[in-house]
Design a protein around this motif. Sequence first.
Motif, PDB file in Angstrom:
ATOM      1  N   UNK A  71       0.871  -1.177   0.000  1.00 45.62           N
ATOM      2  CA  UNK A  71       0.000   0.000   0.000  1.00 45.62           C
ATOM      3  C   UNK A  71       0.909   1.228   0.000  1.00 45.62           C
ATOM      4  N   UNK A  72       0.754   2.039  -1.031  1.00 47.71           N
ATOM      5  CA  UNK A  72       1.546   3.262  -1.148  1.00 47.71           C
ATOM      6  C   UNK A  72       0.611   4.425  -0.866  1.00 47.71           C
ATOM      7  N   UNK A  73       0.888   5.159   0.205  1.00 45.66           N
ATOM      8  CA  UNK A  73       0.063   6.312   0.571  1.00 45.66           C
ATOM      9  C   UNK A  73       0.912   7.569   0.502  1.00 45.66           C
ATOM     10  N   UNK A  74       0.309   8.614  -0.002  1.00 43.20           N
ATOM     11  CA  UNK A  74       0.976   9.910  -0.084  1.00 43.20           C
ATOM     12  C   UNK A  74       0.052  10.950   0.525  1.00 43.20           C
ATOM     13  N   UNK A  75       0.621  11.745   1.408  1.00 43.46           N
ATOM     14  CA  UNK A  75      -0.127  12.881   1.965  1.00 43.46           C
ATOM     15  C   UNK A  75       0.478  14.144   1.341  1.00 43.46           C
ATOM     16  N   UNK A  76      -0.364  14.946   0.720  1.00 42.84           N
ATOM     17  CA  UNK A  76       0.100  16.179   0.100  1.00 42.84           C
ATOM     18  C   UNK A  76       0.117  17.297   1.130  1.00 42.84           C
ATOM     19  N   UNK A  77       0.904  18.320   0.854  1.00 39.00           N
ATOM     20  CA  UNK A  77       1.076  19.424   1.803  1.00 39.00           C
ATOM     21  C   UNK A  77      -0.240  20.049   2.252  1.00 39.00           C
ATOM     22  N   UNK A  78      -1.152  20.271   1.323  1.00 36.91           N
ATOM     23  CA  UNK A  78      -2.370  21.001   1.659  1.00 36.91           C
ATOM     24  C   UNK A  78      -3.599  20.110   1.792  1.00 36.91           C
ATOM     25  N   UNK A  79      -3.399  18.799   1.914  1.00 33.81           N
ATOM     26  CA  UNK A  79      -4.534  17.885   2.018  1.00 33.81           C
ATOM     27  C   UNK A  79      -4.471  17.098   3.316  1.00 33.81           C
ATOM     28  N   UNK A  80      -5.629  16.845   3.897  1.00 27.76           N
ATOM     29  CA  UNK A  80      -5.699  16.057   5.120  1.00 27.76           C
ATOM     30  C   UNK A  80      -5.722  14.566   4.784  1.00 27.76           C
ATOM     31  N   UNK A  81      -6.507  14.227   3.772  1.00 29.68           N
ATOM     32  CA  UNK A  81      -6.685  12.819   3.387  1.00 29.68           C
ATOM     33  C   UNK A  81      -5.487  12.321   2.579  1.00 29.68           C
ATOM     34  N   UNK A  82      -5.100  11.065   2.838  1.00 28.21           N
ATOM     35  CA  UNK A  82      -4.022  10.449   2.074  1.00 28.21           C
ATOM     36  C   UNK A  82      -4.539   9.966   0.729  1.00 28.21           C
ATOM     37  N   UNK A  83      -3.681   9.971  -0.256  1.00 27.21           N
ATOM     38  CA  UNK A  83      -3.963   9.351  -1.541  1.00 27.21           C
ATOM     39  C   UNK A  83      -3.281   7.983  -1.515  1.00 27.21           C
ATOM     40  N   UNK A  84      -4.007   6.935  -1.920  1.00 22.76           N
ATOM     41  CA  UNK A  84      -3.469   5.570  -1.811  1.00 22.76           C
ATOM     42  C   UNK A  84      -3.522   4.823  -3.132  1.00 22.76           C
ATOM     43  N   UNK A  85      -2.530   3.959  -3.326  1.00 16.44           N
ATOM     44  CA  UNK A  85      -2.515   3.007  -4.432  1.00 16.44           C
ATOM     45  C   UNK A  85      -2.090   1.653  -3.859  1.00 16.44           C
ATOM     46  N   UNK A  86      -2.571   0.588  -4.470  1.00 16.16           N
ATOM     47  CA  UNK A  86      -2.292  -0.772  -4.018  1.00 16.16           C
ATOM     48  C   UNK A  86      -1.618  -1.543  -5.145  1.00 16.16           C
ATOM     49  N   UNK A  87      -0.544  -2.270  -4.803  1.00 20.80           N
ATOM     50  CA  UNK A  87       0.159  -3.091  -5.791  1.00 20.80           C
ATOM     51  C   UNK A  87       0.278  -4.506  -5.230  1.00 20.80           C
ATOM     52  N   UNK A  88      -0.186  -5.465  -6.012  1.00 22.84           N
ATOM     53  CA  UNK A  88      -0.174  -6.884  -5.617  1.00 22.84           C
ATOM     54  C   UNK A  88       1.100  -7.544  -6.156  1.00 22.84           C
ATOM     55  N   UNK A  89       1.802  -8.301  -5.299  1.00 21.98           N
ATOM     56  CA  UNK A  89       3.028  -8.991  -5.692  1.00 21.98           C
ATOM     57  C   UNK A  89       2.821 -10.500  -5.679  1.00 21.98           C
ATOM     58  N   UNK A  90       3.674 -11.249  -6.400  1.00 21.29           N
ATOM     59  CA  UNK A  90       3.510 -12.708  -6.474  1.00 21.29           C
ATOM     60  C   UNK A  90       4.122 -13.443  -5.288  1.00 21.29           C
ATOM     61  N   UNK A  91       4.562 -12.692  -4.279  1.00 22.79           N
ATOM     62  CA  UNK A  91       5.176 -13.301  -3.098  1.00 22.79           C
ATOM     63  C   UNK A  91       4.846 -12.447  -1.886  1.00 22.79           C
ATOM     64  N   UNK A  92       5.030 -13.032  -0.717  1.00 14.27           N
ATOM     65  CA  UNK A  92       4.763 -12.310   0.532  1.00 14.27           C
ATOM     66  C   UNK A  92       5.838 -11.245   0.744  1.00 14.27           C
ATOM     67  N   UNK A  93       5.433 -10.077   1.172  1.00 17.62           N
ATOM     68  CA  UNK A  93       6.359  -8.959   1.362  1.00 17.62           C
ATOM     69  C   UNK A  93       6.932  -8.865   2.768  1.00 17.62           C
TER      70      UNK A  93
END
Length: 137
Positions: A71-93
């Motif tokens: 899960x990649x989350x980014x919080x921008x300077x002027x935003x309260x809510x995080x923006x998120x992206x999800x990437x699935x891998x073929x192995x356990x992280x």
Amino acid sequence: MGKSKDKEECYLENWEERMKDWLLDPETVRLDEKEFRIDFLDTTDAFIVEVETENICPDELILKKSDHQLVISIRLKDEIKERCRYVEFPFCLRQRDLSYSLEHHTIEITVPKQECTEKTSLVTRVQGICNDRDHIS
């Protein structure tokens, strides 16, 4: 031992095909525009997820490992809510030692293909990452 290696390579090839489909999926393209753009590279030793930051100014990056999902989350300077992206891998992280680097308008997240022996941090937080934009003339 040879059979499990062949099985793993076949699994990775299938996964690479799924990732190509994922990158071309209209929903992925929509998220690239709505949240932030990500690209995907495959090297001999690692998978690299590139987060494009040219059109956004991230203040904080949060990487969370959840079994096969990053899960990649980014919080921008002027935003309260995080923006998120999800990437699935073929192995356990859980036993993959993720690393990141900040390049010009890009955050590179490196996910090694090789497991490490000890458990690694499940959450990585990086604050104050929007520094290159302030120094560009």
